[in-house]
Design a protein around this motif. Structure first.
Motif, short mmCIF file in Angstrom:
data_model
loop_
_atom_site.label_atom_id
_atom_site.label_comp_id
_atom_site.label_asym_id
_atom_site.label_seq_id
_atom_site.Cartn_x
_atom_site.Cartn_y
_atom_site.Cartn_z
N VAL A 239 0.95 -1.12 -0.03
CA VAL A 239 -0.13 0.04 -0.04
C VAL A 239 0.94 1.27 -0.07
O VAL A 239 1.80 1.35 0.92
CB VAL A 239 -0.95 -0.06 1.35
N GLN A 240 0.37 2.19 -0.90
CA GLN A 240 1.23 3.35 -0.88
C GLN A 240 0.26 4.58 -0.65
O GLN A 240 -0.71 4.69 -1.46
CB GLN A 240 1.87 3.43 -2.24
N LEU A 241 0.59 5.49 0.15
CA LEU A 241 0.02 6.44 0.38
C LEU A 241 0.64 7.72 0.39
O LEU A 241 1.96 7.91 0.73
CB LEU A 241 -0.48 6.44 1.92
N GLN A 242 -0.08 8.85 -0.24
CA GLN A 242 0.61 9.98 -0.64
C GLN A 242 -0.34 11.21 0.08
O GLN A 242 -1.50 11.22 -0.66
CB GLN A 242 0.82 10.39 -1.86
N ALA A 243 0.00 11.91 1.16
CA ALA A 243 -1.01 12.83 1.68
C ALA A 243 -0.53 14.11 1.15
O ALA A 243 0.83 14.56 1.05
CB ALA A 243 -0.94 12.77 3.19
N ALA B 126 -4.34 6.68 -2.32
CA ALA B 126 -4.02 5.38 -1.79
C ALA B 126 -3.87 4.36 -3.08
O ALA B 126 -4.89 4.45 -3.76
CB ALA B 126 -4.96 4.79 -0.76
N SER B 127 -2.76 4.12 -3.17
CA SER B 127 -2.63 2.86 -4.39
C SER B 127 -2.42 1.70 -3.62
O SER B 127 -1.53 1.16 -2.92
CB SER B 127 -1.18 3.12 -5.08
N ALA B 128 -3.16 0.83 -3.76
CA ALA B 128 -3.25 -0.55 -3.33
C ALA B 128 -4.39 -1.47 -3.86
O ALA B 128 -5.24 -1.10 -4.33
CB ALA B 128 -3.75 -0.52 -1.76
#
Length: 121
Positions: free
Chosen positions: A1-5, A23-25
């Motif tokens: 899971v990649q998250l970018q805030a 969210a990339s998942a």
């Protein structure tokens, strides 16, 4: 899971701000996306989370009343709408992913980088 805030910034007391968390998942990778914040010199605390399956939300005491978590299920983006901001809301805000229904930060295993929110006149 990649998250970018993203979406943090300087806002005056009483103002509003919307943070985004991309969210990339895979849909199987997480149960919920949560928002946390950490003010200078303080512990990181939970704001609330949104369940991936149906968009149900839960708010911790810090997030009740003025904050709203929502999502765009098509893009996987989760939002934190913050209204009536106060100086004590100044903090680094993080989004994170968990595979269970919890606001315990130790149960979140995927974290995005923080985005700074400063509430000041």
């Amino acid at each position: 899971v990649q998250l970018q805030a993203c979406g943090g910034g300087l806002v005056q007391p009483g103002g509003s701000l919307r943070l985004s968390c991309a969210a990339s998942a895979s849909p199987l990778d997480y149960y919920a996306i949560g928002w946390f914040r950490q003010a200078p010199g303080k512990e990181r605390e939970g704001v609330g989370h949104i369940r991936r399956s149906d968009g149900a939300t839960y708010y911790a005491p810090s997030g009740k009343g003025r904050f709203t978590i929502s999502r765009d299920s098509a893009s996987g983006t989760v939002y934190l709408q913050m209204n009536s901001l106060k100086p004590e809301d100044t903090a680094l805000y993080y989004c994170a992913a968990t595979n269970m229904a919890t606001m315990a930060k130790n149960d979140y295993h995927y974290w995005g980088q923080g985005t700074l929110v400063t509430v000041s006149s």
